[in-house]
Design an enzyme around this catalytic site. Sequence first.
Site, PDB file in Angstrom:
ATOM      1  N   GLU A   1      -6.529   3.712  -5.958  1.00 57.53           N
ATOM      2  CA  GLU A   1      -7.781   3.722  -5.202  1.00 57.53           C
ATOM      3  C   GLU A   1      -8.588   4.922  -5.671  1.00 57.53           C
ATOM      4  OE1 GLU A   1      -9.727   4.074  -0.778  1.00 57.53           O
ATOM      5  OE2 GLU A   1      -8.007   5.295  -1.300  1.00 57.53           O
TER       6      GLU A   1
ATOM      7  N   ASP B   1      -3.052   4.638  -2.429  1.00 61.36           N
ATOM      8  CA  ASP B   1      -4.096   5.142  -1.551  1.00 61.36           C
ATOM      9  C   ASP B   1      -4.525   6.568  -1.914  1.00 61.36           C
ATOM     10  OD1 ASP B   1      -5.500   4.710   1.108  1.00 61.36           O
ATOM     11  OD2 ASP B   1      -4.445   6.584   1.514  1.00 61.36           O
TER      12      ASP B   1
ATOM     13  N   HIS C   1     -11.011  -3.210   3.654  1.00 58.70           N
ATOM     14  CA  HIS C   1     -10.933  -2.750   5.047  1.00 58.70           C
ATOM     15  C   HIS C   1     -11.711  -1.458   5.286  1.00 58.70           C
ATOM     16  CE1 HIS C   1      -8.195  -0.395   2.776  1.00 58.70           C
ATOM     17  NE2 HIS C   1      -8.051   0.449   3.798  1.00 58.70           N
ATOM     18  N   ASP C   2     -12.241  -0.837   4.246  1.00 55.24           N
ATOM     19  CA  ASP C   2     -13.027   0.396   4.401  1.00 55.24           C
ATOM     20  C   ASP C   2     -14.525   0.141   4.276  1.00 55.24           C
ATOM     21  OD1 ASP C   2     -10.782   2.017   4.667  1.00 55.24           O
ATOM     22  OD2 ASP C   2     -10.617   2.327   2.503  1.00 55.24           O
TER      23      ASP C   2
ATOM     24  N   ASP D   1       0.849  -1.177   0.000  1.00 50.96           N
ATOM     25  CA  ASP D   1       0.000   0.000   0.000  1.00 50.96           C
ATOM     26  C   ASP D   1       0.896   1.243   0.000  1.00 50.96           C
ATOM     27  OD1 ASP D   1      -2.392   1.565   0.517  1.00 50.96           O
ATOM     28  OD2 ASP D   1      -3.177  -0.218   1.494  1.00 50.96           O
TER      29      ASP D   1
HETATM   30  C1  GLC Z   1      -7.973   5.186   1.958  1.00 55.59           C
HETATM   31  C2  GLC Z   1      -7.786   3.980   2.846  1.00 55.59           C
HETATM   32  C3  GLC Z   1      -8.437   4.227   4.162  1.00 55.59           C
HETATM   33  C4  GLC Z   1      -7.776   5.427   4.788  1.00 55.59           C
HETATM   34  C5  GLC Z   1      -7.786   6.633   3.855  1.00 55.59           C
HETATM   35  C6  GLC Z   1      -6.813   7.679   4.324  1.00 55.59           C
HETATM   36  O1  GLC Z   1      -9.294   5.394   1.643  1.00 55.59           O
HETATM   37  O2  GLC Z   1      -8.273   2.823   2.220  1.00 55.59           O
HETATM   38  O3  GLC Z   1      -8.380   3.130   5.017  1.00 55.59           O
HETATM   39  O4  GLC Z   1      -8.420   5.752   5.978  1.00 55.59           O
HETATM   40  O5  GLC Z   1      -7.395   6.298   2.549  1.00 55.59           O
HETATM   41  O6  GLC Z   1      -5.509   7.243   4.109  1.00 55.59           O
END
Ligand code: GLC
Length: 568
Positions: free
Chosen positions: A274, A217, A341-342, A115
């Site tokens: 992402e 990310d 995980h989100d 990541d």
């Molecule tokens: C992304 C991650 C998430 C995180 C956010 C800030 O959306 O998947 O878990 O809280 O970025 O880094």
Amino acid sequence: MLNFSTINNDQNHIISPIDKKWWKEAVIYQIYPRSFKDSNGDGIGDLKGIISKLDYLKNLGIDAIWINPIYESPNDDNGYDVSDYCSILADFGTMEDFDLLMKGLQEKGIKLIMDLVFNHSSDEHFWFQESRKSRDNPYRDYYYWWPAEKGIPPYRWSWFDVNSNAWKYDEITDAYYLHYFSQKQPDLNWNNPKVRQKLYQVMRFWLDKGIDGFRMDAFQFISKDDSFPELPSEILGNIPEIMKFYGRGPHLHEYIQEMNREVLSQYEVMTVSEGAGASPEEAMLFVDPDRNELSMAYHLEGVEIGKHLDEYGFVNYKKLYSRWDEGFKDKGWLSIFLANHDQPRMVSKFGNDAPEFREVCSKMLSTFVITMRGTPYYFQGDELGMINIRFDNIDDYNDIDTKNKYIAIQSENGDLKAFLEEQKQASRENSRTPMQWNTNENAGFSNGKPWLKVNPNYVTINAEAQEKDPDSTLNYFRKLVQLRKQEPTLVYGTYTLLDENNAKVYAYLRTFEGKKIIVLLNFSPERADYNCGYNLEKSTVLLNNYSTSKKTAELRPFEALVLAVNES
Ligand code: GLC
Ligand code: CA
């Protein structure tokens, strides 16, 4: 023309050449390291824990793992606030453990995707510690600062701020800094070439260790209009419009191309962003092979449909996926996922996790993820059919997202009970509970007190029990992965939506080099008929999520059927 296409003699028509890539064929399994396996009894999953489960990973048949951030971090947002990009968080182990993990994965033929959290760092990162010291510090413009004498900075919303304010005043230099996420996650200033060079060095550090890819990310936010214009009042409340002011700034693609030139193109590496804009057209800009940017993107529209599929409308949901696929049918590449995980648990959000449906419904949803066009990203524990934990008490939560929203509602004297009810369905903590390995204490995850409560249903839902049961969700997932490996049609085949207005069944056709595979998915807890326009009498069942396999014009509740069409 012929240079750009090939003649397929069997079919006697011209088809585009396939651009074969390992990452299009791969199934990617996501590991949330805190919750996967704890090796030393401190209640936190770690790298040695992952190493101890390499055989489990190998036996899933998956090709690569994506592992959430394992870097040094004060853990304000569970590792998404990095304080040193080139070291391993002590909770997870050491760099030696990392090297051992790499070696172990390589021996098993599993690739590793890390990541990359580059939109922001932690406020405890050396760069920010320096940056905030004085206005003329060499690291000052590594971040976005707004001097207080210019007045209050134009409003920017923040995801994890109790006051939803992305500007935080810092007394030391009498200025505000920008943080789209929590106050401890200041945004890095990508407009500063020094920042970009430092970040490229970080990428090289990990690539030189032999990793195979990056999940990037919050990547659409890296470029911002740093004049920070006022948000026009008419767009307040219109999230897609507001997003244009937040990210996808004027230099976004220029920076990604630079990164590609300087780093990515120098290695064999897969990249996935992402989020990638609000439309397939915007997403294409990230992944069009001719633009030399990233390998693939994942759009968030499929998971951002609200708390439950019913509210969004199933026919619309099918259209959403079809619209995105249409945009990528000729070039570019997408990924497919229903959970991470989100998000809450896949079966709790998109299906039905009641005991009578949980297994069959988990299998049906897995069938969608693995047979839909795009690279599947599959979240740990979904292969076991794990479900939402649904905490009753705010103290059970660890996640900054839920906790800060709670504080905000509390300070406004809002309805906390309603909020907690809503979080039972929607909170991302639901997917973060420890992996359920067996019936031992704490589901075999840890000998100590787990950092987050284990779902008590581990006594029935766990990997060990499912290993022994040929019909378990775990064994079904393995069969699915094998099927995808055996059938290039499921990877490279085109996608066509069938029976478009069917309110219960998602039916689609995958076609490749004359072969046709039909996938029928009953998303409802009732029996459902379908009309896919093909005579399926002579078709062969490749996979069925019911153990008593049958082919009828009616699907059983949450039934999934994968059929090879035989028209002759
Ligand atoms: C992304 C991650 C998430 C995180 C956010 C800030 O959306 O998947 O878990 O809280 O970025 O880094
Ligand atoms: Ca541990």
